[in-house]
Write a protein that holds these residues in place. Structure first.
Motif, PDB file in Angstrom:
ATOM      1  N   VAL A 112       0.845  -1.180   0.000  1.00  0.00           N
ATOM      2  CA  VAL A 112       0.000   0.000   0.000  1.00  0.00           C
ATOM      3  C   VAL A 112       0.887   1.238   0.000  1.00  0.00           C
ATOM      4  O   VAL A 112       1.858   1.316   0.753  1.00  0.00           O
ATOM      5  N   GLN A 113       0.563   2.187  -0.855  1.00  0.00           N
ATOM      6  CA  GLN A 113       1.204   3.492  -0.844  1.00  0.00           C
ATOM      7  C   GLN A 113       0.206   4.507  -0.313  1.00  0.00           C
ATOM      8  O   GLN A 113      -0.952   4.535  -0.737  1.00  0.00           O
ATOM      9  N   ILE A 114       0.658   5.348   0.618  1.00  0.00           N
ATOM     10  CA  ILE A 114      -0.160   6.460   1.099  1.00  0.00           C
ATOM     11  C   ILE A 114       0.656   7.734   0.917  1.00  0.00           C
ATOM     12  O   ILE A 114       1.740   7.864   1.489  1.00  0.00           O
ATOM     13  N   GLY A 115       0.171   8.618   0.069  1.00  0.00           N
ATOM     14  CA  GLY A 115       0.910   9.841  -0.199  1.00  0.00           C
ATOM     15  C   GLY A 115       2.253   9.581  -0.845  1.00  0.00           C
ATOM     16  O   GLY A 115       3.217  10.328  -0.641  1.00  0.00           O
ATOM     17  N   GLY A 116       2.365   8.506  -1.622  1.00  0.00           N
ATOM     18  CA  GLY A 116       3.600   8.196  -2.321  1.00  0.00           C
ATOM     19  C   GLY A 116       4.599   7.392  -1.521  1.00  0.00           C
ATOM     20  O   GLY A 116       5.628   6.976  -2.053  1.00  0.00           O
ATOM     21  N   ALA A 117       4.326   7.136  -0.233  1.00  0.00           N
ATOM     22  CA  ALA A 117       5.240   6.373   0.618  1.00  0.00           C
ATOM     23  C   ALA A 117       4.659   4.997   0.903  1.00  0.00           C
ATOM     24  O   ALA A 117       3.448   4.847   1.093  1.00  0.00           O
ATOM     25  N   ILE A 118       5.521   3.976   0.920  1.00  0.00           N
ATOM     26  CA  ILE A 118       5.073   2.622   1.207  1.00  0.00           C
ATOM     27  C   ILE A 118       4.664   2.507   2.669  1.00  0.00           C
ATOM     28  O   ILE A 118       5.378   2.949   3.567  1.00  0.00           O
ATOM     29  N   ASP A 119       3.489   1.923   2.907  1.00  0.00           N
ATOM     30  CA  ASP A 119       2.989   1.702   4.263  1.00  0.00           C
ATOM     31  C   ASP A 119       3.389   0.290   4.697  1.00  0.00           C
ATOM     32  O   ASP A 119       2.827  -0.690   4.215  1.00  0.00           O
ATOM     33  N   GLY A 120       4.360   0.215   5.615  1.00  0.00           N
ATOM     34  CA  GLY A 120       4.847  -1.081   6.054  1.00  0.00           C
ATOM     35  C   GLY A 120       3.956  -1.775   7.057  1.00  0.00           C
ATOM     36  O   GLY A 120       4.202  -2.934   7.403  1.00  0.00           O
ATOM     37  N   GLY A 121       2.900  -1.109   7.526  1.00  0.00           N
ATOM     38  CA  GLY A 121       2.051  -1.703   8.546  1.00  0.00           C
ATOM     39  C   GLY A 121       0.757  -2.292   8.038  1.00  0.00           C
ATOM     40  O   GLY A 121      -0.101  -2.699   8.829  1.00  0.00           O
ATOM     41  N   ALA A 122       0.603  -2.353   6.721  1.00  0.00           N
ATOM     42  CA  ALA A 122      -0.654  -2.858   6.166  1.00  0.00           C
ATOM     43  C   ALA A 122      -0.767  -4.369   6.356  1.00  0.00           C
ATOM     44  O   ALA A 122       0.218  -5.098   6.323  1.00  0.00           O
ATOM     45  N   GLY A 123      -2.001  -4.844   6.544  1.00  0.00           N
ATOM     46  CA  GLY A 123      -2.269  -6.272   6.671  1.00  0.00           C
ATOM     47  C   GLY A 123      -3.090  -6.761   5.492  1.00  0.00           C
ATOM     48  O   GLY A 123      -3.988  -6.060   5.025  1.00  0.00           O
ATOM     49  N   TRP A 124      -2.771  -7.991   5.022  1.00  0.00           N
ATOM     50  CA  TRP A 124      -3.407  -8.495   3.815  1.00  0.00           C
ATOM     51  C   TRP A 124      -4.119  -9.816   4.033  1.00  0.00           C
ATOM     52  O   TRP A 124      -3.668 -10.649   4.800  1.00  0.00           O
ATOM     53  N   ASN A 125      -5.211  -9.992   3.321  1.00  0.00           N
ATOM     54  CA  ASN A 125      -5.888 -11.276   3.226  1.00  0.00           C
ATOM     55  C   ASN A 125      -5.970 -11.626   1.747  1.00  0.00           C
ATOM     56  O   ASN A 125      -6.820 -11.120   1.016  1.00  0.00           O
ATOM     57  N   GLY A 137     -10.974 -10.933  -0.798  1.00  0.00           N
ATOM     58  CA  GLY A 137      -9.807 -10.602   0.013  1.00  0.00           C
ATOM     59  C   GLY A 137      -9.910  -9.157   0.463  1.00  0.00           C
ATOM     60  O   GLY A 137     -10.878  -8.463   0.151  1.00  0.00           O
ATOM     61  N   ASP A 138      -8.916  -8.691   1.210  1.00  0.00           N
ATOM     62  CA  ASP A 138      -8.929  -7.301   1.661  1.00  0.00           C
ATOM     63  C   ASP A 138      -7.546  -6.864   2.091  1.00  0.00           C
ATOM     64  O   ASP A 138      -6.636  -7.683   2.244  1.00  0.00           O
ATOM     65  N   VAL A 139      -7.389  -5.572   2.266  1.00  0.00           N
ATOM     66  CA  VAL A 139      -6.194  -4.990   2.864  1.00  0.00           C
ATOM     67  C   VAL A 139      -6.665  -3.989   3.921  1.00  0.00           C
ATOM     68  O   VAL A 139      -7.668  -3.294   3.733  1.00  0.00           O
ATOM     69  N   THR A 140      -5.979  -3.970   5.048  1.00  0.00           N
ATOM     70  CA  THR A 140      -6.327  -3.038   6.118  1.00  0.00           C
ATOM     71  C   THR A 140      -5.079  -2.303   6.579  1.00  0.00           C
ATOM     72  O   THR A 140      -3.974  -2.859   6.579  1.00  0.00           O
ATOM     73  N   THR A 141      -5.257  -1.063   6.964  1.00  0.00           N
ATOM     74  CA  THR A 141      -4.168  -0.277   7.532  1.00  0.00           C
ATOM     75  C   THR A 141      -4.784   0.821   8.383  1.00  0.00           C
ATOM     76  O   THR A 141      -6.008   0.916   8.512  1.00  0.00           O
ATOM     77  N   SER A 142      -3.953   1.646   8.992  1.00  0.00           N
ATOM     78  CA  SER A 142      -4.450   2.735   9.825  1.00  0.00           C
ATOM     79  C   SER A 142      -3.536   3.939   9.686  1.00  0.00           C
ATOM     80  O   SER A 142      -2.362   3.817   9.323  1.00  0.00           O
ATOM     81  N   VAL A 143      -4.099   5.113   9.936  1.00  0.00           N
ATOM     82  CA  VAL A 143      -3.334   6.364   9.942  1.00  0.00           C
ATOM     83  C   VAL A 143      -3.573   7.058  11.276  1.00  0.00           C
ATOM     84  O   VAL A 143      -4.646   6.943  11.877  1.00  0.00           O
ATOM     85  N   LYS A 144      -2.555   7.782  11.751  1.00  0.00           N
ATOM     86  CA  LYS A 144      -2.669   8.445  13.050  1.00  0.00           C
ATOM     87  C   LYS A 144      -3.485   9.725  12.975  1.00  0.00           C
ATOM     88  O   LYS A 144      -4.108  10.124  13.967  1.00  0.00           O
ATOM     89  N   LYS A 145      -3.476  10.372  11.814  1.00  0.00           N
ATOM     90  CA  LYS A 145      -4.288  11.578  11.643  1.00  0.00           C
ATOM     91  C   LYS A 145      -4.587  11.775  10.166  1.00  0.00           C
ATOM     92  O   LYS A 145      -3.871  11.261   9.297  1.00  0.00           O
TER      93      LYS A 145
END
Length: 313
Positions: A112-125, A137-145
């Motif tokens: 997953v890329q968020i704002g052009g940066a790779i998100d290393g905390g994403a979870g995949w099914n 299937g799905d992908v889940t992640t979170s952002v602090k703000k």
């Protein structure tokens, strides 16, 4: 001195009492209830204000389709669910359609890329999908703000493969297009005969290579049927991958890739071998269009080598 301190203390008490009474009464003097406000611990985000623009879950229909490793992949929808401290959880729902006849699961972990940066905390099914079947299937992640859910989703991209391979990219922004190369079925048929062996070309496919470090490469797969002649001896006749080569549009000679189009058949007298996975696969430069010549040589140059010419447009 003791009398002076007592006088000052009384004055402060009277003033404080007056402020408290003023805070607890309206203009007519009727007591009104006070509202308590929760304060986050120092260093934590502030709770989301109930009813605010970031307090409600947002669902965006995506409906974008691309291809990767034999899967037709559709990103169905994305959901942003705010938390109480100004951040949010993001879930992307995906449908995987297996276009092959064998059970498959992805050999790579999508990113997953968020704002052009790779998100290393994403979870995949990423499910195992039966041949010609579909699974969710799905992908889940979170952002602090985040500023707002719509803007957040506009910055998210789902990636399959790295920059060194043929990638498939799903930007969640509504007007952004999927970057993916669709597999093609080619109407190619023909025949080559050498001595007692006839090779019938019954069809072909052209797909991107998803092998490591093969960005800009395509896989041209020619599907075969083998027919044995009446003069084949009792021990049969072997047909191997290395008997098949093509001359590509750029002039280079390419041998069947045994890791992708492994052929090892024992052909008997008057026998026909027709299997769904009987094919030769040639790795060629993209876009892989142009004129090709296929050769079949089971005698290593001792006999005349039959050829078949075709065009990919």
């Amino acid at each position: 001195m003791r009398s002076t301190f007592a006088t000052v203390g009384a004055a402060v008490l009277i003033a404080t009492s007056a402020v408290l009474m003023t805070a607890c009464n309206d203009k007519t003097g009727t007591p009104v209830p006070t509202t308590s406000v929760s304060v986050a611990p120092q260093g934590a985000g502030q709770p989301v204000k109930p009813g605010g623009t970031n307090s409600q879950a947002v669902v965006r229909t995506i409906g974008k389709t691309g291809w990767y490793e034999g899967f037709e992949i559709t990103v169905d929808k994305a959901t942003v669910t705010p938390d109480e401290f100004g951040g949010a959880k993001v879930r992307v729902d995906i449908t995987y359609k297996n276009t092959t006849t064998a059970n498959k699961t992805l050999s790579v972990v999508p990113t997953v890329q968020i704002g052009g940066a790779i998100d290393g905390g994403a979870g995949w099914n990423s499910p195992e999908v039966p041949g010609k079947g579909s699974a969710a299937g799905d992908v889940t992640t979170s952002v602090k703000k985040f500023d707002n859910a719509e803007h957040l989703l506009d910055t998210v991209t789902i990636l399959y493969g790295s920059a060194a391979e043929n990638q498939t990219k799903f930007p969640l922004k509504a007007d952004a297009k999927v970057e993916s190369i669709a597999p093609r079925t080619l109407a190619i048929t023909g025949k080559l005969t050498q001595d007692q062996t006839t090779v019938e070309i019954t069809g072909a496919t052209l797909t991107p290579s998803y092998t490591k470090n093969e960005a800009g490469k395509m896989e041209l797969a020619l599907k075969f049927k083998l027919v044995g002649g009446s003069g084949i001896g009792d021990g049969g006749l072997n047909v191997f991958s290395e008997y098949f080569t093509i001359k590509a549009p750029g002039g280079q000679t390419v041998v069947d890739d045994q890791l992708r189009g492994f052929i090892d058949e024992l052909l008997s007298r008057n026998q026909t071998i027709d299997k769904p996975d009987l094919q030769a696969v040639f790795v060629v430069p993209a876009p892989a269009t142009g004129n090709y010549t296929l050769s079949y040589d089971a005698t290593k140059g001792k006999n005349a080598v039959p050829t078949f010419s075709f065009t990919v447009s």
